[in-house]
Design an enzyme around this catalytic site. Structure first.
Site, short mmCIF file in Angstrom:
data_model
loop_
_atom_site.label_atom_id
_atom_site.label_comp_id
_atom_site.label_asym_id
_atom_site.label_seq_id
_atom_site.Cartn_x
_atom_site.Cartn_y
_atom_site.Cartn_z
CG HIS A 62 -2.05 -0.73 1.33
ND1 HIS A 62 -2.33 -1.80 2.93
CD2 HIS A 62 -2.82 -1.48 -0.21
CE1 HIS A 62 -3.44 -2.99 1.99
NE2 HIS A 62 -3.76 -2.41 0.63
CD GLU A 106 -13.59 -3.66 -5.10
OE1 GLU A 106 -13.59 -4.82 -5.41
OE2 GLU A 106 -11.89 -4.03 -4.76
CG ASP A 137 -16.50 -2.68 -14.90
OD1 ASP A 137 -15.37 -2.24 -15.09
OD2 ASP A 137 -16.88 -2.65 -15.62
CG ASP A 155 -4.92 -2.13 -4.85
OD1 ASP A 155 -4.78 -3.23 -5.33
OD2 ASP A 155 -5.41 -1.85 -3.41
N PRO A 162 -12.70 -10.30 -13.09
CG PRO A 162 -13.31 -9.19 -11.12
CD PRO A 162 -13.74 -10.90 -11.35
#
EC number: 2.5.1.16
Length: 275
Positions: A62, A106, A137, A155, A162
């Protein structure tokens, strides 16, 4: 009886962790989600059988996703994170006082929900007033954005399910359009031991779009091979030409201003992948 989890990172190699207990398991609309408590790495988020993050080593990934581009940009105010439903990148983004807004997109709302429940030290920043969380999306969000963001961070999971669209040249072109004229983007690009061809392909695609394209690495023990790469594309600012005065004090466990430059010093076999 002991319970162990094994992530098969290739057909012939994997990583194994002892599990104290299963906290949650679910087949979401998009993927298999497991949250487990491990003996060595604390709580662990697993998606489709792959370790996404753990309480013990999450700070490496991160911090390196967030701080390299944010210190490279002279004044990042509007930041987008695609993926990252665990909230760790957002937490690091908010350490920069120039950031006025951080948007998280997300695709799987369940990742956000259970990260808040079982990974509060990582996901707590998602409730900050500067953060806008969108469940949707990221590919479509990028396609609908233009000249909006200073920094975009991708990220994502591995290029399966997906996340497949997030590793395409068309997506990187969309990112360029969504960025302002001096914008920067970074994406995780897997490891050089098991997926060297991915690094080569992504770097080539990004380099055809962004005038400044570089590769850097970090050591993450629970990720395949432990050596992880990130590809950064910039319209104007070179991450290897950051002035000393731009670095300000933030609380980190891995990233330092010295490491900022050192991360771009690649082992020869890694550098050869992008020649």
């Amino acid at each position: 009886m002991e319970l162990w989890f094994t992530e098969k990172q290739t057909k012939h190699f994997g990583i194994t962790a002892r599990i104290n207990r299963t906290l949650h398991t679910e087949q979401t609309e998009f993927q298999k989600l497991d949250m487990v408590e491990t003996e060595e790495f604390g709580n662990m988020l697993i998606l489709d059988g792959m370790v996404m993050t753990t309480e013990k080593d999450e700070f490496v990934y991160h911090e390196m996703v967030a701080h390299v581009p944010l210190f490279t940009h002279p004044n990042p105010e509007n930041v987008l994170v695609v993926g990252g439903g665990d909230g760790g990148v957002i937490r690091e983004v908010l350490k920069h006082p120039s950031v006025k807004k951080a948007t998280l997109v997300e695709i799987d709302g369940k990742v956000i929900e259970y990260s808040k429940q079982y990974l509060p030290s990582i996901a707590g920043a998602l409730d900050d007033e500067r953060v806008e969380v969108k469940v949707g999306d990221g590919f479509l969000h990028i396609a609908e954005s233009e000249n909006e963001y200073d920094v975009i961070m991708v990220d994502s999971t591995e290029p399966v399910g997906p996340a497949v669209n997030l590793f395409t040249k068309g997506f990187y072109a969309g990112i360029s359009k969504a960025l302002k004229e001096d914008g920067i983007f970074v994406a995780q690009t897997d490891n050089p031991w098991f997926t060297p061809e991915l690094i080569t392909t992504v770097f080539k695609d990004v380099k055809e779009i962004f005038p400044i394209t570089r590769l850097y690495t970090a050591n993450i023990p629970t990720y395949p091979s432990g050596l992880w790469t990130f590809t950064i594309g910039s319209k104007k600012h070179d991450p290897l030409e950051v002035s000393e005065e731009r670095f300000h004090e933030i609380e980190t466990k891995y990233y330092t201003k010295e490491l900022h430059n050192a991360a771009f010093a690649l082992p020869k076999f890694v550098g050869d992948l992008i020649k």
